[in-house]
Scaffold this motif. Structure first.
Motif, short mmCIF file in Angstrom:
data_model
loop_
_atom_site.label_atom_id
_atom_site.label_comp_id
_atom_site.label_asym_id
_atom_site.label_seq_id
_atom_site.Cartn_x
_atom_site.Cartn_y
_atom_site.Cartn_z
N GLU A 182 4.37 9.78 8.60
CA GLU A 182 4.60 10.62 7.42
C GLU A 182 3.70 11.85 7.40
N SER A 183 2.48 11.69 7.90
CA SER A 183 1.58 12.85 7.91
C SER A 183 1.81 13.71 9.15
N ASP A 208 2.37 -0.44 8.25
CA ASP A 208 2.20 0.56 7.20
C ASP A 208 1.27 1.69 7.64
N SER A 267 2.20 5.67 7.92
CA SER A 267 1.48 6.78 7.28
C SER A 267 1.17 7.88 8.29
N GLU A 271 -5.06 2.55 4.77
CA GLU A 271 -3.79 3.13 5.20
C GLU A 271 -2.69 2.06 5.27
#
Lengths: 238, 238, 238, 238, 238, 238
Positions: free
Chosen positions: C146-147, C139, C143, C25
């Protein structure tokens, strides 16, 4: 207010009992308040393989806690089949600290192992271990001199250690367990008897610390160290 | 003549110090002459998985030796990654001996673990461990009664142990290290306070032993046990 | 003069490559000169047992070196059956450093594990690991945003680290292997992006160090950290 | 009544098959009723390091159980990564028992290892192991005589072992599994062929036992041992 | 249709990067599509103990996967305390394959260890490892020639490997992860550059396979191997 | 000429003894000449965690060698603290082979573990293990049918295995130890009773082998397998 009405910069009562057990070449029970560590120094005329033939000695250390040194029982490392990361970290620190005050070349091919076993843990077991181990090592070197195996003591001086911490705005010296658990920053300082630094390990458990806070912690440590050094010298003078 | 002018059937001076450390529910330093073992009893309200739901308790024990409890340094079991056969054998013996004097059904789902850690070893560490662990366990049960978790003490009585041996023709009680190394036969006897046997382990190290010799060993053990039982009772009466 | 004509207070060329591998991820290859560490962040919706049900998250780290990351081959820890003391010490340091910049309560019951595997080792692998792991963790949190699993990033800022050392009278920043081996004092400093300290670990390998030397080391570290922080931000801006 | 109408003092049918496997210097399958143990003796011209150069030999033993020797499957010790306490205790007992009947000085620098692997377990596996191992060891010594490496057999006689127990008031000889599980006291007795004792291990599983009960157990064991000794001699006479 | 429109008998794009890291005597990053393995060859002038004094060399290999080489994180073998069965199986296969193309007698008492560490895993990590390790080993031997320690290269040729599989009726060459998981039969074929077989390992995961299917698999492997061999030669020609 | 005047394509005398031990649900001693393996199948109504709740069963296997199954004593894996690579490789092969002939979905949530313990090793222990384990597993399934826990046998047929090898130009079937040590190529073939392949593992120990040689090896294996299958059926018909 600290437990037992201690002042912020006051170390706990220190007690150093030499010849605590009968067989080790140096055997010291060191007590910082309720923290009690048995430091046994062993002499072996045999250095690790990678050092053989260089005419130098070696000093190492091992650390352990009796399962019920703590408030609740800790699993015995021998039973779980390995030493944990904390144990390894501490015994490496003790060994480095001791080596920093020894002239290994002046020892000859002799190894000293200091076993630091915590009988009762109330914070500061690693710093008590270093402070007691220094005395146990001194006794072991003395026995080598008495038996004629060494001409002069290869120790350059004593080494001692103390923990200091930030609890809110307060700088506290020689943390006991309840203070250590609550501290934002915890720092272990290892020094020579003339006030130079061997190891400084500061960790922010809560908020990061500033340069000024670091300075204040070091100053408190320096004062604490001088009291511990005095206790070491008094014990060896007996 | 035995060291310190001991008579053949005389046990070493026994000293039992209760509340030796601060955190364990029972904490006893037991000394048989130069043999010193710290016995810490821990209460956990949680039995092993195979016993859950049966309403019964459990008593277990662990044994260890500090690396420099002995004349030369023994490797730390936590560092070598496993407990040796001798350690396992001893801790199984201590645990069985303790369970023999406890009514497990009367304990409820509670587990007591007694850690026996040898601070100094001069022979008879397993028998000193059993004798000290019995007192530490009694203190732990007492604390359960005081906190209202138990109504009555599930111990049926004390358990104590002694080693006896044959050195040439002599039957010696409570062997110290130099005697133990030289003995032809070494026997550990675990008894209840009313003189019944819990465990008898006799081993011919040199010559096999006869029925008559076994009888003489048991008689000597029985006398030693009664002195140890008296010391246990005196300690608990303080 | 330092290798490659570096100035005493100059860090090595820093290169941070994001998305270095395909599945993690967060996946960052961080290079400090010839030191190269792959930092892979893994998200698991599952916290350690002792943390379950508290609504909090956890961040941890593991560290390893490929056997031939070094000048001569180091034995594979998986083959020797355990992680050494140095490995444990380093991975505990990385994990503490990362947690110091994360609001664990704002994470929910999610665990992030950052694996730092050294591909090539030329000094400063632990400080490079921390510096790269911070980016990989960022990062991974991105993620989660973003999810839709997180609303806002629980990181309070970046964390980065640098080693500084005393070589004779010189204070050097970001030691490479030949410098590190020769240094009298070696210090690892972990800081937040706004210049506060998270961890300070100074060790005298040769002579003990004075208060003034410690001050000089911290000043050099502080300057190095600001360059590393800039590199982290540049990488994340791409 | 006992299973298969056995009398209280009657041992199970004993079968000793020599040369059971092809490669070991001594290979014996010993059966005590449904308990079956394969005892393989190996000769190595190499003693343990601590014994080298003293001109003496050594005898040791290892013990294992096939996973399905028992009613339900036991976890394979090789898979769990260590030998349990019971295994260690038993193999130490077997080894001591064998050494008690060998003149180690008369062996020269040779080591005999007897592997006792339980094929089927119905109680008394340790006593069957000792009884079978004695025969396997005798065959191994014979092969050394035949190959000219030894002039005379260093065994002073046979060693055999039996378990006895108290079930209520009854003294039973050679307990099988269902009896062993129910017994109040279980005792393993190891004797020489002329009736002297090598090892006596009595354990109260339920109620402690009295001196009189111990006497009765020993008498029953002594009778059982004489039958086992006869079986050993008959096997070696074939 | 295969992912990326690959034909059934088409291998993935192969990339072989030499001198990938700086210190190993041979260092190759091999990529088969998304599968990336770092193969580092180490020279040691020291053979295993059982081979000493025979004038022969040895080639061995170790295999590991970074925890996040895979889609979900795999537990680090160093942390779990042992290498799993799959790891051992693979490293034994790599080592055998490498030795099959080396004249060990022509090496002298030198050992080459090739560490194959998987950076990213998308199927075929063992076959990529073998194919990359052959090139890394070639570079290591070349360095021995350049340093004058060897007169001529003891490699008899290259070794390479490919996986092939049956997916329904289709014979596929160089399976990637999604294909491998779905395949009924999976076969790894290791060959010399002149098309002879070193190792053939075919496993029916679903239905057993027929003689005809085996033939088809081998034919496909043979074609794939020739492409891999070409890539190895091209890389070494650079 | 082969030992005992065997023809090149002739398997050794095969003996399959069912109900060899008393407690396992399937217990088979399989002998291929001097190779003897005890295969015990255990039924447990409990599948591995990752399979729970899917209504499917599982078949697994473990493999071990008694220390003196071999010409010289092999160290006991339980004592060395881990199973070696060869052991793991073999037990994984046995388990895969058994699963290939079982409809796991038809088993229900039951697990069968087959322990293959080598009593005597003269080559081909893994192929004998597979061949014997198939019969032990069949008996275990039969016991489930008899106890009403299964309606029909989930085995699709028998599985058996044989080793074949190239010794110079000769293709030999069912290698014994002296042949195996000398062979250039050694191949283990696992087949269903109707001659389809489950596993083919061919290894060039010396020279690589050609396609033609592989064909000849497979043909020889196929003939051998048919004899082993016949022996399995005969044993089950008794």
């Amino acid at each position: 207010m600290r437990p037992n009405d201690r002042a912020a910069d006051q170390v706990r009562p220190i007690k150093i009992t030499r010849n605590y057990t009968a067989y080790a070449e140096g055997s010291v029970l060191v007590e910082f308040g309720n923290t009690k560590v048995l430091c046994n120094a062993t002499i072996e005329e045999n250095v690790p393989r990678w050092l053989k033939g260089q005419g130098k000695g070696w000093v190492t250390a091992e650390y352990g806690m009796l399962p019920r040194a703590t408030h609740t029982r800790t699993r015995r490392e021998a039973a779980s089949g390995k030493q944990g990361g904390r144990t390894m970290e501490i015994q490496r620190l003790i060994a480095r600290s001791l080596r920093a005050v020894v002239d290994l070349k002046a020892m000859g091919e002799i190894m000293i192992t200091v076993d630091c076993d915590v009988i009762q843990a109330d914070g500061g077991t690693r710093t008590a271990s270093i402070s007691g181990a220094s005395v146990a090592m001194a006794d072991a070197f003395q026995s080598l001199i008495e038996s004629g195996k060494l001409k002069k003591n290869p120790m350059k001086g004593h080494v001692s250690a103390v923990s200091v911490g930030l609890l809110g705005k307060d700088v506290l010296c020689d943390l006991e367990y309840v203070e250590d658990s609550a501290a934002d920053t915890d720092m272990n300082v290892v020094m020579t008897e003339d006030g130079k630094m061997i190891e400084v390990q500061g960790t922010a458990e809560g908020e990061p610390f500033s340069h000024e806070e670091l300075m204040a912690l070091l100053e408190s440590a320096s004062k604490g160290i001088s009291e511990i050094t005095a206790a070491q010298k008094a014990a060896l003078a007996e």
